[in-house]
Design a protein around this motif. Structure first.
Motif, PDB file in Angstrom:
ATOM      1  N   GLN A   8     -11.493   7.388  -1.981  1.00 21.37           N
ATOM      2  CA  GLN A   8     -10.115   7.583  -1.536  1.00 21.37           C
ATOM      3  C   GLN A   8      -9.539   6.351  -0.854  1.00 21.37           C
ATOM      4  OE1 GLN A   8      -8.737  10.377  -3.401  1.00 21.37           O
ATOM      5  NE2 GLN A   8      -7.462   9.821  -1.665  1.00 21.37           N
ATOM      6  N   GLU A   9     -10.397   5.618  -0.159  1.00 20.60           N
ATOM      7  CA  GLU A   9      -9.907   4.447   0.583  1.00 20.60           C
ATOM      8  C   GLU A   9      -9.377   3.361  -0.322  1.00 20.60           C
ATOM      9  OE1 GLU A   9     -13.573   5.159   3.652  1.00 20.60           O
ATOM     10  OE2 GLU A   9     -13.466   3.338   2.425  1.00 20.60           O
TER      11      GLU A   9
ATOM     12  N   ILE B  50      -8.514   3.880  -3.703  1.00 19.27           N
ATOM     13  CA  ILE B  50      -7.879   4.352  -4.935  1.00 19.27           C
ATOM     14  C   ILE B  50      -6.494   3.740  -5.143  1.00 19.27           C
ATOM     15  CG2 ILE B  50      -6.790   6.458  -4.016  1.00 19.27           C
ATOM     16  CD1 ILE B  50      -7.873   7.829  -6.646  1.00 19.27           C
ATOM     17  N   ASP B  51      -5.835   3.346  -4.045  1.00 21.39           N
ATOM     18  CA  ASP B  51      -4.516   2.735  -4.207  1.00 21.39           C
ATOM     19  C   ASP B  51      -4.595   1.273  -4.599  1.00 21.39           C
ATOM     20  OD1 ASP B  51      -3.391   4.672  -1.415  1.00 21.39           O
ATOM     21  OD2 ASP B  51      -3.122   5.035  -3.566  1.00 21.39           O
ATOM     22  N   ARG B  52      -5.813   0.731  -4.536  1.00 21.94           N
ATOM     23  CA  ARG B  52      -5.916  -0.714  -4.753  1.00 21.94           C
ATOM     24  C   ARG B  52      -6.443  -1.093  -6.128  1.00 21.94           C
ATOM     25  NH1 ARG B  52      -8.824  -3.932  -0.288  1.00 21.94           N
ATOM     26  NH2 ARG B  52      -7.685  -5.554  -1.389  1.00 21.94           N
ATOM     27  N   VAL B  53      -6.835  -0.087  -6.905  1.00 23.83           N
ATOM     28  CA  VAL B  53      -7.544  -0.416  -8.153  1.00 23.83           C
ATOM     29  C   VAL B  53      -6.740  -1.252  -9.134  1.00 23.83           C
ATOM     30  CG1 VAL B  53      -9.203   1.455  -8.139  1.00 23.83           C
ATOM     31  CG2 VAL B  53      -6.955   1.841  -9.126  1.00 23.83           C
ATOM     32  N   PHE B  54      -5.400  -1.217  -9.024  1.00 26.17           N
ATOM     33  CA  PHE B  54      -4.608  -1.992  -9.975  1.00 26.17           C
ATOM     34  C   PHE B  54      -4.292  -3.393  -9.469  1.00 26.17           C
ATOM     35  CE2 PHE B  54      -4.068   1.144 -13.118  1.00 26.17           C
ATOM     36  CZ  PHE B  54      -3.987   2.364 -12.475  1.00 26.17           C
ATOM     37  N   GLU B  55      -4.779  -3.702  -8.272  1.00 28.72           N
ATOM     38  CA  GLU B  55      -4.496  -5.033  -7.707  1.00 28.72           C
ATOM     39  C   GLU B  55      -5.230  -6.118  -8.471  1.00 28.72           C
ATOM     40  OE1 GLU B  55      -5.409  -5.625  -3.575  1.00 28.72           O
ATOM     41  OE2 GLU B  55      -4.223  -3.853  -3.083  1.00 28.72           O
ATOM     42  N   PRO B  56      -4.624  -7.282  -8.603  1.00 34.22           N
ATOM     43  CA  PRO B  56      -5.339  -8.375  -9.269  1.00 34.22           C
ATOM     44  C   PRO B  56      -6.566  -8.773  -8.465  1.00 34.22           C
ATOM     45  CG  PRO B  56      -3.034  -8.954  -8.886  1.00 34.22           C
ATOM     46  CD  PRO B  56      -3.269  -7.660  -8.205  1.00 34.22           C
ATOM     47  N   PHE B  57      -7.634  -9.027  -9.156  1.00 36.28           N
ATOM     48  CA  PHE B  57      -8.891  -9.488  -8.573  1.00 36.28           C
ATOM     49  C   PHE B  57      -9.569  -8.465  -7.677  1.00 36.28           C
ATOM     50  CE2 PHE B  57      -8.514 -13.366 -10.564  1.00 36.28           C
ATOM     51  CZ  PHE B  57      -7.239 -13.851 -10.375  1.00 36.28           C
ATOM     52  N   PHE B  58      -9.069  -7.227  -7.679  1.00 36.69           N
ATOM     53  CA  PHE B  58      -9.762  -6.216  -6.920  1.00 36.69           C
ATOM     54  C   PHE B  58     -10.780  -5.558  -7.830  1.00 36.69           C
ATOM     55  CE2 PHE B  58     -10.388  -3.385  -3.493  1.00 36.69           C
ATOM     56  CZ  PHE B  58     -10.800  -2.214  -4.082  1.00 36.69           C
ATOM     57  N   THR B  59     -12.032  -5.577  -7.428  1.00 37.83           N
ATOM     58  CA  THR B  59     -13.043  -4.940  -8.258  1.00 37.83           C
ATOM     59  C   THR B  59     -14.161  -4.409  -7.398  1.00 37.83           C
ATOM     60  OG1 THR B  59     -14.622  -5.280 -10.048  1.00 37.83           O
ATOM     61  CG2 THR B  59     -14.219  -7.157  -8.615  1.00 37.83           C
ATOM     62  N   THR B  60     -14.797  -3.346  -7.896  1.00 44.24           N
ATOM     63  CA  THR B  60     -15.955  -2.817  -7.192  1.00 44.24           C
ATOM     64  C   THR B  60     -17.233  -3.186  -7.930  1.00 44.24           C
ATOM     65  OG1 THR B  60     -15.703  -0.776  -8.421  1.00 44.24           O
ATOM     66  CG2 THR B  60     -14.713  -0.857  -6.219  1.00 44.24           C
TER      67      THR B  60
END
Lengths: 121, 482
Positions: free
Chosen positions: B419-420, B422-432
């Motif tokens: 949940q923390e 989930i709003d960031r997944v479409f950000e550039p260079f954001f990856t888990t």
């Protein structure tokens, strides 16, 4: 009809030779552009079917060399170019020589054979 | 006598009359000549006046735009530094759809190159580059006529720009500048945009000069120590740490289209040979078995050719929009993702009532979106467990109740998304993912925007996993009878 077929893909070369011979033509073959130029200068062909992308040089180079022997009008009638790459640049370059161009693979073999064997423009 | 051979002498009056007529004619002719000369002069003058009027009109237009720009920039110069210049540009309504503006400056004689970039509404980010990298890209930009570049021309340290971009170089007396703008997608801009950008850049030169003069004055006032070796070495070290292998990964993806094209041509020649020869030999076949075998060879060659053709359609490099059979396309994409999804069960459901849905789109865009969504699902599962047996990726096409939109969703049975983040997944260079580039979903988002859609994601809670979906508006698709 005396045909020279310049194609470096062996299976295409052999099978086209057979098909053209069945249609009544006398077919000489070459896999190399440089060898083809020699053959063109030595022989007299009614038709030259030439692949554009050869191992050593291009079909356009072959046509350029043939200009020593043939006039522009003759080149238009004698040469038929073949290619797997029908990009606009290739079509442009071919149209400079005014000769027909067919693309591989052939959708309609009969139609292409008619083009290969045609005697009038 | 001589007198008889001559015409009779004229009287004085007659002579006078002749003389006057001749003089009259002479003057008439001269007047006519002068008139025609005057006409010609008048024509020339008129033309010149028209040309001047046209030039003035153009000048007015430019002056007006320039005046506007001067006004904007005067304000800017008074209050801000060149670092905020990218934000100023992004605020202009002509650049509404642009995601990023960047200005890279090399002061002649200095060892470091400074860059400022920002996205709309954001603070500027400052970066440092080596002079060598700057020189490379400066020369590339200078040589280019249309000022349009793609991802493979970005230099490795510049992680700000994604995809295709417009760039203009400026050679000023004390500085060299590269000005870059990008929408951060992989779609090249069209001619109109390029032209606007080039025209716009031309007016910027003057103002860069002013801005930089200003900066220099300020810098001198502050007596900044610039060229000490210590400062330079720190900058160089910083710049080395900025290199990311992710950009190289991206360059490879962009190259993929070219490679597939080459592969297509290299494969189709031998395949054609095989087919032709098998055809020819059928006629010479001595028995039924041989004949059948040859027929099978022809069939296999045709199948290979179809596969190559379908791949080519998917990776066609064009901006064209066409009507695509969605079911067929999804099946193609699922074939494409076979190796990534091996071992995981897959399901594809399309509502019966919408069996043949034609979507108006650029094939590459929608393929890329689906491809990325399926890949993400597969990776979510594989990064979570080695036991793939009880997992499932399902692709569904449906028109949700109370909606007119066509929804395509890809669902997995992985661990879901925190949940923390989930709003960031479409950000550039954001990856888990440890080796992720963080750009897959960003690209999907930008491609979906091209289709006037959005990609959304949600967890399947209480069930396992997450679902990514894209909704296509009614104008984007139509249902036809089978």
């Amino acid at each position: 009809m005396k045909i020279l077929l310049i194609e470096d893909e062996i299976l295409i070369q052999k099978s086209l030779k057979k098909i053209l011979e069945r249609a009544g033509a006398t077919v000489s073959v070459s896999s190399s552009g440089k060898e083809a130029i020699l053959l063109i200068n030595q022989g007299s062909f009614d038709r030259i079917i030439c692949d554009i992308m050869l191992q050593d040089i291009t079909g356009f180079d072959v046509i350029e060399e043939s200009k020593r022997k043939y006039e522009t009008e003759e080149i238009k009638k004698i040469f038929i170019l073949m290619t797997a790459y029908t990009s606009p640049q290739v079509i442009d370059a071919a149209s400079k020589y005014g000769c027909k161009i067919v693309s591989k693979p052939f959708d309609d073999l009969e139609k292409i054979m008619n083009i290969f064997m045609s005697t009038n423009d | 006598m001589e007198r008889d051979n001559h015409p009779p002498f004229k009287t004085d009056a007659e002579v006078d009359k002749i003389a006057f007529t001749e003089i009259d004619d002479f003057f008439k002719e001269e007047i006519a000549n002068v008139s025609s000369v005057v006409d010609k002069i008048q024509k020339v003058v008129r033309k010149k006046q028209e040309a001047i009027a046209k030039r003035d009109a153009r000048y007015q237009k430019i002056t007006h735009t320039k005046t506007q720009l001067i006004a904007e920039l005067s304000d800017f110069i008074k209050k801000e530094t060149i670092g905020n210049f990218p934000q100023l540009i992004l605020r202009k309504k002509e650049f509404r759809s642009y995601s990023i503006a960047q200005i890279i400056i090399h002061e002649r004689g200095q060892q470091e190159v400074v860059s400022y970039h920002s996205a709309p509404g954001q603070q500027s980010t400052k970066l440092h580059f080596s002079v060598a990298s700057f020189n490379n890209i400066f020369n590339v930009v200078k040589k280019s006529k249309n000022k349009l570049f793609n991802q493979s021309q970005v230099f490795p340290e510049n992680t700000a720009i994604l995809g295709s971009f417009l760039a203009k170089e400026f050679e000023l007396s004390g500085h060299r500048i590269i000005f870059i703008m990008s929408r951060n997608d992989f779609i090249p801009t069209d001619y109109e945009e390029q032209k606007y950008f080039t025209d716009f850049s031309a007016t910027l030169r003057h103002f860069f000069n002013i801005l930089l003069l200003q900066e220099r004055k300020i810098a001198r006032g502050r007596r900044m120590v610039r060229s000490s070796k210590w400062v330079t070495s720190i900058l160089e070290k910083q710049q080395q740490e900025n290199t990311t292998p992710d950009i190289l990964h991206f360059q490879r993806i962009t190259l993929l289209g070219d490679l597939l094209n080459t592969l297509k041509h290299e494969l189709s020649n031998p395949l054609f040979g095989l087919k032709l020869m098998a055809d020819v030999m059928q006629e010479e076949a001595e028995d039924v078995e041989a004949c059948d075998a040859l027929k099978d060879i022809v069939g296999a060659c045709d199948r290979c050719h179809d596969i190559i053709k379908n791949f080519s359609i998917i990776y066609k490099d064009s901006n064209e929009t066409e009507e695509v059979d969605l079911e067929k396309l999804i099946k193609e994409v699922m074939t494409l993702t076979k190796s990534e999804t091996r071992g995981i069960a897959k399901k594809f459901i399309i509502q019966n009532e919408i069996k043949v849905a034609l979507v108006r789109t650029n094939i590459t865009w929608i393929t890329q979106i689906l491809f990325n969504m399926i890949l993400n699902s597969a990776q979510a599962i594989k990064n979570h467990t080695n036991d793939l047996i009880n997992h499932l990726i399902s692709v569904e096409v449906a028109i949700p109740t109370n909606s007119k939109d066509l929804q395509i969703s890809v669902s997995d049975t992985g661990p879901g998304i925190d949940q923390e983040i989930i709003d960031r997944v479409f950000e550039p260079f954001f990856t888990t993912k440890p080796t992720g580039s963080g750009l897959g979903l960003t690209i999907c988002k930008s491609l979906a925007a091209k289709l006037n859609s959005k990609i959304v994601c949600r967890n399947n809670y209480p069930a396992r996993g997450a679902t990514f979906s894209i909704k296509l508006r009614p104008e984007r698709y139509k249902i036809v009878e089978n």
